[in-house]
Design a protein around this motif. Structure first.
Motif, mmCIF file in Angstrom:
data_model
loop_
_atom_site.group_PDB
_atom_site.id
_atom_site.type_symbol
_atom_site.label_atom_id
_atom_site.label_comp_id
_atom_site.label_asym_id
_atom_site.label_seq_id
_atom_site.Cartn_x
_atom_site.Cartn_y
_atom_site.Cartn_z
ATOM 1 N N SER A 121 -6.882 -1.911 -7.001
ATOM 2 C CA SER A 121 -6.460 -0.637 -6.413
ATOM 3 C C SER A 121 -7.595 -0.017 -5.601
ATOM 4 O O SER A 121 -8.724 0.103 -6.087
ATOM 5 C CB SER A 121 -6.038 0.337 -7.517
ATOM 6 N N PRO A 122 -7.319 0.419 -4.373
ATOM 7 C CA PRO A 122 -8.352 1.061 -3.553
ATOM 8 C C PRO A 122 -8.778 2.420 -4.087
ATOM 9 O O PRO A 122 -9.810 2.957 -3.668
ATOM 10 C CB PRO A 122 -7.687 1.192 -2.181
ATOM 11 N N SER A 123 -8.014 2.988 -5.019
ATOM 12 C CA SER A 123 -8.352 4.305 -5.573
ATOM 13 C C SER A 123 -9.284 4.222 -6.780
ATOM 14 O O SER A 123 -9.770 5.257 -7.250
ATOM 15 C CB SER A 123 -7.070 5.048 -5.981
ATOM 16 N N LEU A 124 -9.523 2.993 -7.273
ATOM 17 C CA LEU A 124 -10.278 2.844 -8.514
ATOM 18 C C LEU A 124 -11.587 2.106 -8.308
ATOM 19 O O LEU A 124 -11.646 1.091 -7.614
ATOM 20 C CB LEU A 124 -9.431 2.098 -9.559
ATOM 21 N N ASN A 125 -12.634 2.640 -8.927
ATOM 22 C CA ASN A 125 -13.919 1.935 -9.005
ATOM 23 C C ASN A 125 -13.876 0.854 -10.074
ATOM 24 O O ASN A 125 -14.511 -0.182 -9.955
ATOM 25 C CB ASN A 125 -15.037 2.924 -9.374
ATOM 26 N N ALA A 144 -11.253 9.481 -4.023
ATOM 27 C CA ALA A 144 -9.876 9.622 -4.508
ATOM 28 C C ALA A 144 -9.758 10.853 -5.414
ATOM 29 O O ALA A 144 -8.774 11.597 -5.355
ATOM 30 C CB ALA A 144 -9.454 8.363 -5.266
ATOM 31 N N GLU A 145 -10.785 11.060 -6.239
ATOM 32 C CA GLU A 145 -10.789 12.220 -7.137
ATOM 33 C C GLU A 145 -10.799 13.519 -6.336
ATOM 34 O O GLU A 145 -10.108 14.483 -6.687
ATOM 35 C CB GLU A 145 -12.012 12.144 -8.051
ATOM 36 N N MET A 146 -11.563 13.545 -5.247
ATOM 37 C CA MET A 146 -11.632 14.735 -4.410
ATOM 38 C C MET A 146 -10.294 15.033 -3.737
ATOM 39 O O MET A 146 -9.972 16.183 -3.440
ATOM 40 C CB MET A 146 -12.724 14.571 -3.342
ATOM 41 N N GLU A 147 -9.495 14.006 -3.537
ATOM 42 C CA GLU A 147 -8.173 14.172 -2.910
ATOM 43 C C GLU A 147 -7.095 14.545 -3.926
ATOM 44 O O GLU A 147 -5.924 14.674 -3.583
ATOM 45 C CB GLU A 147 -7.780 12.888 -2.185
ATOM 46 N N GLY A 148 -7.489 14.713 -5.184
ATOM 47 C CA GLY A 148 -6.533 15.114 -6.212
ATOM 48 C C GLY A 148 -5.809 13.972 -6.884
ATOM 49 O O GLY A 148 -4.856 14.194 -7.647
ATOM 50 N N VAL A 166 -2.247 6.904 -10.207
ATOM 51 C CA VAL A 166 -2.537 5.529 -9.782
ATOM 52 C C VAL A 166 -1.743 4.542 -10.626
ATOM 53 O O VAL A 166 -1.125 3.601 -10.103
ATOM 54 C CB VAL A 166 -4.047 5.233 -9.883
ATOM 55 N N LEU A 167 -1.733 4.740 -11.931
ATOM 56 C CA LEU A 167 -1.014 3.823 -12.822
ATOM 57 C C LEU A 167 0.487 3.870 -12.563
ATOM 58 O O LEU A 167 1.164 2.833 -12.594
ATOM 59 C CB LEU A 167 -1.321 4.165 -14.283
#
Length: 321
Positions: free
Chosen positions: A245-249, A299-303, A309-310
């Motif tokens: 996922s591009p939203s997850l480190n 991603a966190e900054m974008e809410g 994500v899940l």
């Protein structure tokens, strides 16, 4: 005395959920999560703002079980030895003897675990994973069953220490304890107006309805719940999708996949089936995986949240037929 049958054990655990409902209103998902963790030999982290009955929930669970329970209030000055125990010098024998800490119990309520520094948080790592603690180099086995039910305030609250990834990964489930709906809040106030006291569960009619025998029988039945190759493939696909996922480190590890397998099995058995279906996996995916993934800062900054994500991954990964 013969061991309880699987249906008897299931009825006992359903009774546990009903007994908790006598004291706690509107937290059915958290109640179910605690029962699932008991079945899976796992630990539970309950997160929510102060005043949503996190501690009451665990105290009531303890009251429904014929198990030894202890509570530790985690504070900034709590030391590791306050949890695990320590060696005490006996002047009469001129020797050191081990004084067990509160971790030597069946159900440990770790209240506000993220209000204590990481060094003390880490004192639970070995206990949660190995079911033992080592003091002065000597390992000491914990009682069986052993479950840690920890509560924490959201990390943005003042005076909290975020749990490190290694600590979070020891928890089978992370349950979000939400503010009640209006109707549930009215029910809470109505109970209090009628004399309910959260400090006196006995007067609320909460009683012990299950013990080690029922728990062992239930765990044996869960272990026999069938899982098809299609379901194991589905679980692996979900966990692999978190890593891409591009939203997850950080995505879910193979340990997260095995945890999801265990919780889906327990939920299938609790609902009366001896086999797992995709809906069981979906039902437990968020509480099992939300604390095992890490958002990218942007991603966190974008809410974006781990749950969002899940949910998008669950909507995208093909469901086996």
């Amino acid at each position: 005395m013969s061991a309880p049958s699987a249906p008897t054990a299931r009825a006992a655990l359903e009774a546990v959920r009903a007994e908790i409902g006598k004291a706690v209103v509107g937290q059915d998902a958290a109640v179910t999560g605690l029962v699932v963790a008991l079945l899976c030999r796992g630990h539970v982290l309950l997160e929510g703002v102060p005043g949503v009955a996190k501690t009451l929930l665990v105290r009531t669970l303890a009251a429904t079980l014929r198990l030894d329970t202890k509570r530790v209030q985690f504070t900034p000055d709590l030391m590791p030895s306050d949890v695990t125990g320590s060696l005490v010098y006996d002047t009469r024998s001129a020797e050191f003897s081990f004084q067990p800490g509160p971790v030597f119990t069946n159900l440990l309520l770790a209240d506000e675990i993220n209000r204590t520094p990481p060094k003390t948080q880490a004192s639970l790592l070995e206990a949660m994973e190995e079911r033992q603690v080592s003091v002065d180099g000597v390992p000491r086995t914990l009682p069986e069953p052993f479950l840690v039910a920890a509560t924490q305030n959201p990390v943005e609250y003042e005076g909290t220490y975020p749990l490190p990834e290694a600590q979070l990964d020891r928890f089978l489930l992370k349950l979000n304890v939400l503010l009640p709906s209006r109707d549930d809040e009215i029910s809470v106030l109505t109970r209090h107006a009628a004399g309910f006291s959260p400090r006196d569960l006995e007067s609320a009619g909460v009683r012990a309805v299950a013990g080690p025998a029922e728990l062992d029988a239930a765990r044996d039945a869960v272990a026999k719940t069938a899982v098809s190759p299609e379901i194991t493939g589905y679980i692996v696909d979900i966990c692999r999708a978190t890593r891409e996922s591009p939203s997850l480190n950080l995505g879910a590890s193979p340990r997260g996949a095995t945890a999801l397998l265990s919780t889906a099995r327990a939920w299938a058995w609790l609902t009366g089936r001896d086999y797992v279906i995709p809906d069981d996996v979906k039902a437990l995916a968020l509480p099992t995986l939300r604390h095992r993934v890490q958002l990218r800062p942007e991603a966190e900054m974008e809410g974006v949240t781990p749950d969002s994500v899940l949910n998008s991954i669950l909507a995208r990964v093909p469901v086996p037929r």
